[in-house]
Structures are given as structure tokens and as C-alpha cells.
Design a protein around this motif. Structure first.
Motif, mmCIF file in Angstrom:
data_model
loop_
_atom_site.group_PDB
_atom_site.id
_atom_site.type_symbol
_atom_site.label_atom_id
_atom_site.label_comp_id
_atom_site.label_asym_id
_atom_site.label_seq_id
_atom_site.Cartn_x
_atom_site.Cartn_y
_atom_site.Cartn_z
ATOM 1 N N ILE A 7 36.313 16.778 3.394
ATOM 2 C CA ILE A 7 35.452 17.921 3.132
ATOM 3 C C ILE A 7 34.191 17.826 3.977
ATOM 4 O O ILE A 7 33.779 18.789 4.602
ATOM 5 C CB ILE A 7 35.109 18.027 1.629
ATOM 6 N N ASN A 8 33.604 16.640 4.050
ATOM 7 C CA ASN A 8 32.392 16.471 4.856
ATOM 8 C C ASN A 8 32.660 16.751 6.320
ATOM 9 O O ASN A 8 31.854 17.357 6.987
ATOM 10 C CB ASN A 8 31.825 15.062 4.685
ATOM 11 N N VAL A 9 33.786 16.302 6.821
ATOM 12 C CA VAL A 9 34.117 16.540 8.223
ATOM 13 C C VAL A 9 34.311 18.025 8.458
ATOM 14 O O VAL A 9 33.818 18.581 9.426
ATOM 15 C CB VAL A 9 35.374 15.731 8.633
ATOM 16 N N SER A 10 35.002 18.719 7.553
ATOM 17 C CA SER A 10 35.248 20.142 7.748
ATOM 18 C C SER A 10 33.962 20.959 7.627
ATOM 19 O O SER A 10 33.832 21.992 8.253
ATOM 20 C CB SER A 10 36.305 20.655 6.766
ATOM 21 N N VAL A 11 32.995 20.493 6.850
ATOM 22 C CA VAL A 11 31.730 21.194 6.723
ATOM 23 C C VAL A 11 30.908 21.032 7.999
ATOM 24 O O VAL A 11 30.300 21.964 8.466
ATOM 25 C CB VAL A 11 30.940 20.691 5.488
ATOM 26 N N LYS A 12 30.938 19.864 8.589
ATOM 27 C CA LYS A 12 30.149 19.620 9.797
ATOM 28 C C LYS A 12 30.768 20.277 11.033
ATOM 29 O O LYS A 12 30.059 20.708 11.910
ATOM 30 C CB LYS A 12 29.994 18.122 10.037
ATOM 31 N N ALA A 13 32.082 20.358 11.100
ATOM 32 C CA ALA A 13 32.746 20.886 12.294
ATOM 33 C C ALA A 13 32.349 22.325 12.619
ATOM 34 O O ALA A 13 32.007 22.614 13.748
ATOM 35 C CB ALA A 13 34.259 20.745 12.161
ATOM 36 N N PRO A 14 32.350 23.262 11.643
ATOM 37 C CA PRO A 14 31.966 24.633 11.994
ATOM 38 C C PRO A 14 30.532 24.738 12.499
ATOM 39 O O PRO A 14 30.237 25.506 13.382
ATOM 40 C CB PRO A 14 32.148 25.409 10.690
ATOM 41 N N ARG A 15 29.627 23.938 11.905
ATOM 42 C CA ARG A 15 28.242 23.993 12.358
ATOM 43 C C ARG A 15 28.144 23.516 13.805
ATOM 44 O O ARG A 15 27.433 24.106 14.614
ATOM 45 C CB ARG A 15 27.359 23.153 11.452
ATOM 46 N N THR A 16 28.844 22.462 14.140
ATOM 47 C CA THR A 16 28.829 21.963 15.508
ATOM 48 C C THR A 16 29.450 22.991 16.452
ATOM 49 O O THR A 16 28.916 23.249 17.525
ATOM 50 C CB THR A 16 29.605 20.633 15.592
ATOM 51 N N THR A 17 30.542 23.594 16.032
ATOM 52 C CA THR A 17 31.190 24.619 16.846
ATOM 53 C C THR A 17 30.279 25.832 16.997
ATOM 54 O O THR A 17 30.138 26.373 18.095
ATOM 55 C CB THR A 17 32.533 25.032 16.216
ATOM 56 N N ALA A 18 29.658 26.241 15.905
ATOM 57 C CA ALA A 18 28.740 27.382 15.967
ATOM 58 C C ALA A 18 27.557 27.081 16.880
ATOM 59 O O ALA A 18 27.136 27.940 17.663
ATOM 60 C CB ALA A 18 28.249 27.739 14.565
ATOM 61 N N THR A 19 27.035 25.868 16.789
ATOM 62 C CA THR A 19 25.925 25.471 17.655
ATOM 63 C C THR A 19 26.346 25.489 19.114
ATOM 64 O O THR A 19 25.619 25.996 19.978
ATOM 65 C CB THR A 19 25.410 24.071 17.268
ATOM 66 N N LEU A 20 27.523 24.969 19.399
ATOM 67 C CA LEU A 20 28.030 24.964 20.769
ATOM 68 C C LEU A 20 28.223 26.381 21.293
ATOM 69 O O LEU A 20 27.834 26.693 22.425
ATOM 70 C CB LEU A 20 29.348 24.179 20.841
ATOM 71 N N LEU A 21 28.785 27.247 20.474
ATOM 72 C CA LEU A 21 28.978 28.640 20.887
ATOM 73 C C LEU A 21 27.651 29.345 21.109
ATOM 74 O O LEU A 21 27.483 30.090 22.079
ATOM 75 C CB LEU A 21 29.816 29.389 19.849
ATOM 76 N N ARG A 22 26.697 29.113 20.210
ATOM 77 C CA ARG A 22 25.379 29.732 20.346
ATOM 78 C C ARG A 22 24.686 29.256 21.619
ATOM 79 O O ARG A 22 24.135 30.059 22.385
ATOM 80 C CB ARG A 22 24.532 29.420 19.107
ATOM 81 N N ARG A 23 24.728 27.961 21.863
ATOM 82 C CA ARG A 23 24.084 27.432 23.078
ATOM 83 C C ARG A 23 24.786 27.915 24.346
ATOM 84 O O ARG A 23 24.138 28.179 25.359
ATOM 85 C CB ARG A 23 24.046 25.909 23.031
ATOM 86 N N THR A 24 26.093 28.050 24.290
ATOM 87 C CA THR A 24 26.836 28.569 25.442
ATOM 88 C C THR A 24 26.448 30.014 25.721
ATOM 89 O O THR A 24 26.274 30.414 26.872
ATOM 90 C CB THR A 24 28.356 28.442 25.205
ATOM 91 N N ALA A 25 26.291 30.794 24.655
ATOM 92 C CA ALA A 25 25.867 32.186 24.820
ATOM 93 C C ALA A 25 24.456 32.256 25.414
ATOM 94 O O ALA A 25 24.188 33.079 26.304
ATOM 95 C CB ALA A 25 25.916 32.909 23.479
ATOM 96 N N TRP A 26 23.568 31.393 24.939
ATOM 97 C CA TRP A 26 22.211 31.363 25.501
ATOM 98 C C TRP A 26 22.246 30.955 26.972
ATOM 99 O O TRP A 26 21.492 31.492 27.789
ATOM 100 C CB TRP A 26 21.309 30.420 24.709
ATOM 101 N N LEU A 27 23.115 30.001 27.322
ATOM 102 C CA LEU A 27 23.211 29.585 28.724
ATOM 103 C C LEU A 27 23.727 30.727 29.592
ATOM 104 O O LEU A 27 23.234 30.943 30.700
ATOM 105 C CB LEU A 27 24.110 28.352 28.863
ATOM 106 N N ALA A 28 24.709 31.468 29.087
ATOM 107 C CA ALA A 28 25.204 32.635 29.833
ATOM 108 C C ALA A 28 24.081 33.641 30.043
ATOM 109 O O ALA A 28 23.919 34.198 31.141
ATOM 110 C CB ALA A 28 26.383 33.265 29.092
ATOM 111 N N GLY A 29 23.286 33.856 28.999
ATOM 112 C CA GLY A 29 22.140 34.754 29.130
ATOM 113 C C GLY A 29 21.123 34.232 30.128
ATOM 114 O O GLY A 29 20.567 34.995 30.918
#
Length: 142
Positions: A7-29
Motif C-alpha cells: 500500500i505504501n509503495v502504491s501510494v508513493k508511486a502516483p505522486r512520483t509519476t505525477a511529479t515527473l509528468l508535471r516537471r516534464t510539462a514545465w520543461l516543455a513549456g
């Protein structure tokens, strides 16, 4: 115990993925606004290019507001006196709002638009590399 670990791993994974996606979007911008600033400089001359470069650096010069307090701050802490200036210069809505007003303004000046592109590029690079707004004590938020 194993299910709790899963459960702890599954809770942390989306946040890390969301952070990576958000930072990638900012880099594209950031890359977009950098390219736009360069294009404005090429199309409208050295003044537009110079202002784009100045506004690419300008938001971080807010550190100078409280340079005398810097030796007394913790590592990574900005002097509280400089925080309002830093945060004001690092809010993407400010240059975006000015860009939205630019086409309907009575006076248009291409170097000003190039400066806004440089400013947005700076903010976008900061967000892409994990730097955001500061707390009132001067530490990075979240």
C-alpha cells in the motif's frame, strides 16, 4: 505486513509519476518559451533579444533584496524580507496575464513581448527543476 508495504509503495508511486509528468510539462513549456524568446530576438533585433535575456535572469536577482541577511540564513533559506519579491517574480500568472493583455493594449512593443517570453522561460525552468515559491520563512514550498 506485506500488504502494508504494498500500500505504501502504491501510494508513493502516483505522486512520483505525477511529479515527473508535471516537471516534464514545465520543461516543455520552458523550451517553448525559450524558443519563442529567441525567435522574437531574431525577428525584432538586439533590443528584443537583450530584454528576453535580462528577464530570463531577472527573477533570481530578487535574492539581492536581502543580501546582507544571507550569511545568517539556513542552507537553502531565502531571507524572509526577500520572499515577497521572489514569489511575485516567480508566479507564472503575472507574465501570462501581461501576455493576454498585450494584443489589446493601445501600445505594442515587440521587445516587451520578448521579455515576457524570457520571464516565462525562467519560471518554467525553475518548476521543471523542482524550484517553486517560498514560504514566508524563506524555504521551498512542498
Amino acid at each position: 505486513m506485506t500488504s502494508t508495504t504494498n500500500i505504501n509503495v502504491s501510494v508513493k508511486a502516483p505522486r512520483t509519476t505525477a511529479t515527473l509528468l508535471r516537471r516534464t510539462a514545465w520543461l516543455a513549456g520552458a523550451l517553448f518559451w525559450t524558443a519563442f524568446a529567441v525567435l522574437e530576438g531574431v525577428n525584432h533585433g538586439w533590443l528584443a533579444g537583450t530584454l528576453a535575456l535580462v528577464f530570463l535572469v531577472l527573477p533570481d536577482l530578487t535574492f539581492l533584496v536581502a543580501l546582507d541577511e544571507a550569511p545568517h540564513m539556513a542552507k537553502g533559506q531565502l531571507a524572509p524580507r526577500a520572499v515577497p519579491y521572489y514569489n511575485a517574480m516567480h508566479r507564472a500568472l503575472v507574465p501570462l496575464a501581461l501576455m493576454a493583455l498585450y494584443p489589446v493594449a493601445p501600445i505594442t512593443w515587440a521587445p516587451a513581448f520578448a521579455a515576457l517570453c524570457g520571464w516565462l522561460a525562467h519560471i518554467s525552468y525553475d518548476r521543471a527543476f523542482g524550484y517553486g515559491l517560498r514560504t514566508k520563512e524563506g524555504f521551498q514550498r512542498g
